[in-house]
Write a protein that holds these residues in place. Structure first.
Motif, PDB file in Angstrom:
ATOM      1  N   ARG A 173       0.813  -1.215   0.000  1.00  0.00           N
ATOM      2  CA  ARG A 173       0.000   0.000   0.000  1.00  0.00           C
ATOM      3  C   ARG A 173       0.848   1.266   0.000  1.00  0.00           C
ATOM      4  O   ARG A 173       0.353   2.344  -0.332  1.00  0.00           O
ATOM      5  N   LEU A 210      -6.209  -3.182  -6.317  1.00  0.00           N
ATOM      6  CA  LEU A 210      -5.781  -2.418  -7.489  1.00  0.00           C
ATOM      7  C   LEU A 210      -6.860  -2.468  -8.572  1.00  0.00           C
ATOM      8  O   LEU A 210      -7.190  -1.444  -9.190  1.00  0.00           O
ATOM      9  N   ARG A 213     -10.035  -0.388  -7.310  1.00  0.00           N
ATOM     10  CA  ARG A 213      -9.809   1.063  -7.358  1.00  0.00           C
ATOM     11  C   ARG A 213      -9.767   1.564  -8.802  1.00  0.00           C
ATOM     12  O   ARG A 213     -10.306   2.630  -9.117  1.00  0.00           O
ATOM     13  N   THR A 214      -9.142   0.794  -9.662  1.00  0.00           N
ATOM     14  CA  THR A 214      -9.083   1.193 -11.065  1.00  0.00           C
ATOM     15  C   THR A 214     -10.465   1.190 -11.693  1.00  0.00           C
ATOM     16  O   THR A 214     -10.827   2.096 -12.450  1.00  0.00           O
ATOM     17  N   VAL A 231      -4.197   4.757  -5.973  1.00  0.00           N
ATOM     18  CA  VAL A 231      -3.988   3.868  -7.105  1.00  0.00           C
ATOM     19  C   VAL A 231      -3.235   4.550  -8.234  1.00  0.00           C
ATOM     20  O   VAL A 231      -2.599   3.878  -9.068  1.00  0.00           O
TER      21      VAL A 231
END
Length: 490
Positions: A173, A210, A213-214, A231
């Motif tokens: 993170r 990941l 969030r994307t 991100v």
């Protein structure tokens, strides 16, 4: 007279039958031909019946096949109702039930696969891990491209699974893995095997975070709940159209080309994260070089015999290196920013927190903290060689007190009185004026965002400090709706 009449009648009947038979002889000629036609008609009807039955059987089989395929397809979709969840909630205690309800209400906008208690899909092969480098090491995750930085984390034998899990989670993170490969150095193969499931779980959790969030950033949900995970740090613009992206050093070689993405001369935006792998000390130091000088060689000392082998093999692949202790530290953000603009021979050392050197000749010299060492790849490699030589020299000078050699004392000696040794080896030493923040400095901080003020935090030796760090970071991670949907311990 009666008998004579009967005989005549019988003879007449016989004569009549004979004549009748003779008269119908022409008709009987056609009987065999009609018999063949009848048989042909029967065979045709029989063939038609068999064909009809065959077509019916094929139709039934095809129908059963399509019904089976339809049922299999429908079974792979997740149910849209919440009856199953509500039935489970009815069996839970009230506190757990209310927490689950609140969690589901907060996650209503998340994709279904990221809801709490949804099993994570593994994105990596767990059954057949590949070798990392030259038939050595274990590659758990291959990065998207070649990295310029390398983080080597040594895992002491007394490191717990809980400590290891949070170290790996936080280094993911921190954004450090967006520009770095992460190598774990274990003291034995048994330790490597026991921590392997944790590495895979945290790698999968990071990949899910990941992806989530994307996905959310690409939709209309632009204002997401507050989180410390950024991100955007994992996307970089590399090269121009037609340029070849350098592939990771570790694992099997596969060509990566960016010519099919992006447009114009502005380059391509690439998802960027580093590889995660591990080595056993016996792979890098098979003869246990220090065993002839010390009765017991802990990993804290043996690691200095492993670094020259590893760093020597990758000396042309990385520009910056950081050595970090998993048990005693956690990485919160990217600390290598302090050395990226320095020369390749530079080495950055921290001093110990609140301690003075007991040597009267250097009372102003504070002892060096051996938990974190970072700098240029060439400087760190040369420092490792110098430390290894000093460990052997110190052990020979203290034959009566073997195992009293301390890596912190060795580094302090090299940074202090024997600084000319490092200069002679071409090491440009930079000693930080500040120490690594201790976990006790986190007490009294009400906001999780204040943790971003630190790059590295030292756990400390007390169990209270370890519990304090765990509680602070759990609160920080689980306070985010999106992040808590990925990590199962929230």
């Amino acid at each position: 007279m009666g008998l004579l009449s009967m005989a005549k009648a019988k003879a007449k009947a016989t004569t009549t039958h004979t004549n009748t038979t003779t008269d119908m002889g022409l008709l009987l000629v056609f009987f065999p031909q009609n018999h063949n036609a009848t048989n042909t008609f029967k065979r045709t009807n029989s063939n038609n019946l068999i064909l009809s039955k065959t077509q019916s059987t094929i139709s039934i089989c095809a129908l059963l096949f399509f019904l089976t395929l339809l049922l299999f397809t429908l079974s792979t979709f997740e149910p849209t109702n919440t009856l199953h969840h509500s039935n489970n909630n009815n069996r839970q205690p009230k506190q757990t039930q209310s927490k689950t309800q609140n969690h589901n209400n907060n996650n209503w906008f998340l994709p279904k696969r990221f809801w709490p208690n949804t099993p994570l899909k593994s994105q990596h092969s767990h059954s057949h891990p590949s070798k990392a480098l030259q038939r050595m090491g274990t590659l758990y995750r291959r990065g998207t491209r070649a990295m310029t930085d390398l983080v080597i984390c040594h895992v002491a034998d007394e490191t717990t699974v809980h400590e290891f899990r949070y170290f790996l989670r936080l280094i993911h993170r921190s954004g450090l893995t967006a520009r770095s490969d992460v190598v774990f150095l274990f003291g034995s193969g048994s330790n490597s095997s026991s921590f392997a499931p944790v590495i895979r779980e945290e790698n999968d959790a990071f990949s899910s975070l990941l992806e989530l969030r994307t996905e959310l950033n690409s939709t209309r949900w632009t204002q997401l709940p507050e989180s410390t995970f950024d991100v955007s740090r994992f996307f970089v613009r590399v090269g121009k159209k037609g340029d070849e992206i350098a592939e990771p050093l570790w694992g099997k070689k596969t060509r990566i080309n960016s010519s099919d993405g992006g447009g114009g001369g502005g380059g391509e935006v690439l998802l960027s994260y580093g590889s995660v792998l591990s080595f056993d000390a016996a792979e890098l130091d098979p003869e246990n070089s220090l065993a002839g000088f010390l009765d017991r060689v802990p990993l804290s000392l043996r690691r200095w015999a492993c670094y020259p082998m590893l760093l020597g093999r990758v000396r042309h692949n990385f520009k910056h290196v950081m050595l970090v202790d998993v048990k005693n530290t956690v990485v919160v953000s990217d600390p290598l920013g302090r050395v990226r603009n320095r020369r390749s021979e530079s080495v950055f050392l921290f001093v110990k927190h609140g301690k003075k050197n007991t040597d009267a000749s250097r009372t102003s010299q504070r002892p060096v903290n051996s938990a974190v060492v970072m700098g240029g790849a060439r400087g760190v490699r040369r420092l490792a060689n110098a430390v290894l030589v000093e460990i052997v020299r110190a052990s020979m000078q203290q034959k009566k007190r073997k195992n009293s050699v301390s890596e912190s004392a060795i580094l302090s000696q090299l940074a202090g009185g024997n600084e000319f040794v490092l200069k002679a080896k071409g090491v440009e030493l930079m000693e930080a004026s500040e120490s690594i923040p201790d976990a006790s400095q986190l007490s009294g901080r009400n906001s999780g965002a204040s943790l971003s003020d630190f790059a590295i935090i030292q756990r400390g030796s007390t169990s209270n400090n370890h519990e304090l760090i765990s509680s602070v970071f759990i609160k920080q991670i689980c306070s985010s709706v999106v992040d808590s949907s990925v990590y199962r311990d929230c």
